[in-house]
Scaffold this active site. Structure first.
Site, short mmCIF file in Angstrom:
data_model
loop_
_atom_site.label_atom_id
_atom_site.label_comp_id
_atom_site.label_asym_id
_atom_site.label_seq_id
_atom_site.Cartn_x
_atom_site.Cartn_y
_atom_site.Cartn_z
N GLU A 7 -12.28 -5.94 -3.90
CA GLU A 7 -12.92 -7.19 -3.48
C GLU A 7 -13.89 -6.95 -2.32
O GLU A 7 -14.96 -7.56 -2.26
CB GLU A 7 -11.85 -8.20 -3.10
N GLU A 37 -3.09 -7.03 -8.40
CA GLU A 37 -2.26 -8.04 -7.74
C GLU A 37 -1.21 -8.64 -8.68
O GLU A 37 -0.12 -9.01 -8.25
CB GLU A 37 -3.14 -9.17 -7.18
N GLY A 95 -7.68 -5.66 -2.69
CA GLY A 95 -8.60 -6.07 -1.64
C GLY A 95 -9.72 -5.08 -1.42
O GLY A 95 -10.82 -5.46 -1.01
N ALA A 146 -4.91 -4.50 -0.07
CA ALA A 146 -4.48 -5.13 1.17
C ALA A 146 -3.19 -4.46 1.65
O ALA A 146 -2.57 -3.69 0.92
CB ALA A 146 -4.25 -6.63 0.95
#
Length: 258
Positions: free
Chosen positions: A112, A132, A109, A66
């Site tokens: 994911e 993370e 992300g 992200a």
């Protein structure tokens, strides 16, 4: 629609290709990129000329995570009101099969996003992980759930709690990816796989994807009942009649998606 952070192509036969296009940021999934990805997926999903969708990045990075700079100073209220998670829900709602073509960094992300797709084709340079924890947070876009369902509790715990990275070969061994190819050919091979999927009966592919997805949510008995209902539904389609007639007549079926 004009996009700034992604590139969208329609590739014969019947494949839609979405390229994440923030090369300087290693395709970090900024709010702006995610805001473009959702409508692009919806558009391709609604296109009767498309049978399968491929999401890819660059050879160096599928997506390195992200956009941390965009979240660094966010508050709980910011995260709730911006509702970034809702943009990820679009991926879950896509009815057509989606393949992630992954090379290089596939972290946070990005990992994911790849796991939210139905299949993953990786290059030999692909690296998967959920780092993370090193930022004082945890996966928030499905990482703890999809990763555990795929590789099992023990390995998922190690990846999430220690920032262990998986090589492409390890990801293949643990069932996270479908295939691994050289960097030079991984996207070509992903598009070939997408073309095979897109060549199948559209309604059958849609319902088969739905049934496999439900296996993660339902008990075995519930899943079997759900599968049976979808199986029966397909006998109301013209494609079922065409497919079985073509088999009997030893010819290639001509699907109409009806």
């Amino acid at each position: 629609m004009t996009y700034e952070n992604i590139l969208v192509e329609r590739i014969d036969p019947r494949v839609g290709l979405i390229r994440l296009n923030r090369p300087k940021a290693l395709n970090a999934l900024s709010p702006e990129l995610m805001a473009e990805l959702s409508p692009a997926l919806i558009e391709l999903d609604a296109d009767a000329g498309i049978g399968c969708i491929v999401i890819t990045g660059s050879e160096r990075a599928f997506a390195a995570g992200a956009d941390i700079k965009a979240m660094a100073h966010a508050s709980v209220v910011d995260m709730l009101t911006d509702d970034l998670i809702a943009r990820w829900e679009t991926i879950r709602g896509v009815k057509k099969p989606v393949i992630a073509a992954v090379s290089g960094f596939c972290l946070g992300g990005g990992c994911e996003l790849a796991m939210a797709c139905d299949m993953i084709v990786a290059s030999e340079s692909a690296v998967f992980g959920q780092p993370e924890i090193t930022l004082g947070i945890m996966p928030g876009f499905g990482g703890t759930q999809r990763l555990t369902a795929t590789v099992g509790k023990a390995l998922a715990m190690e990846i999430v709690l220690t920032d262990r990275r998986l090589t492409a070969a390890e990801a293949l061994a643990y069932g996270l990816v479908n295939h691994v190819y050289p960097v030079e050919t991984y996207l070509e091979e992903a598009l070939k796989l997408a073309a095979k999927v897109a060549a199948m009966a559209p309604l059958a592919a849609r319902l088969a994807k739905e049934a496999v997805g439900k296996s993660f949510e339902l008990s075995l008995n519930e899943g079997l009942e759900y599968e049976r209902r979808l199986f029966h539904m397909l006998f109301a389609t013209a494609d079922q009649k065409e497919g079985m007639a073509a088999f009997a007549e030893k010819r290639k079926p001509q699907w109409t998606g009806r």
